[in-house]
Design an enzyme around this catalytic site. Sequence first.
Site, PDB file in Angstrom:
ATOM      1  N   SER A 140       0.857  -1.182   0.000  1.00  0.00           N
ATOM      2  CA  SER A 140       0.000   0.000   0.000  1.00  0.00           C
ATOM      3  C   SER A 140       0.894   1.233   0.000  1.00  0.00           C
ATOM      4  CB  SER A 140      -0.891  -0.002   1.251  1.00  0.00           C
ATOM      5  OG  SER A 140      -1.519   1.258   1.424  1.00  0.00           O
ATOM      6  N   TYR A 153      -1.209  -0.967  10.522  1.00  0.00           N
ATOM      7  CA  TYR A 153      -1.362  -1.203   9.083  1.00  0.00           C
ATOM      8  C   TYR A 153      -0.138  -0.711   8.316  1.00  0.00           C
ATOM      9  CZ  TYR A 153      -3.726  -1.313   4.521  1.00  0.00           C
ATOM     10  OH  TYR A 153      -4.080  -1.565   3.209  1.00  0.00           O
TER      11      TYR A 153
END
Length: 245
Positions: A140, A153
């Site tokens: 990401s 995350y």
Amino acid sequence: MSHSIAQNVILVTGGAKGIGKGICQYLSKKNSIIIAIDIDIDSGYQLVADNPKIRFWPADVTNRKDITAIVNEITLQFGRLDGLINNAAIANPYNTPLDSLSLDEWQRTIDINLTAPLMITQQCLPLLKISKGNVVNISSTRALQSEANTEAYSATKGGIVSLTHALAVSLGPEIKVNCISPGWINSSNESLKNKDHQQHLVGRVGRTDDIAEMVEFLICNQSGFITGQNFVIDGGMTKKMIYTE
């Protein structure tokens, strides 16, 4: 340029929803054998109902027994695996505020987003070596930039980028390992405002096909000189300097 992946056997983790679903749908049009695994059984069966070309097998990516069973079934049915797409992850990038973030929550994110891709890659190595296959990890842009309260995350996605080049060194030249870091991808086809699109340098929010097309390229024969790399696909957003006015 046409990228041939016809008759490739490709395993996509987290393939029932979101970007994973988009990857499965896109690659299924390329005459490949697509196996989606996901813990969400209802979404998995709906995926197959919508597209019978895709195979769905329920599995928890953190459960070694589940993954061993999947690998054994692939070995029995096909005897090879050409591509492993490590996509499964906790979708919500926000964790509990840092001052109250529990280590259990942190560890769960690590287990799903980072440990599982390592374990699954290990399990698939015998099959990938037969086919001289490819691993594509989905990271990401959170690996490169953050918002508040995204520690767990962001850390795992940064870990995926580093894991990618480490695996590429360990597994080359037989197996190539690359990474894709998506930006804002409208995987649910929700209605967006014009300002959402216009803040991107390309003038639009991303689509799942933007990611799937790169996956296809990275697992095709034409990408044979590429390994250990992270490809940022974000409409240019990480290159945009923003000041508060």
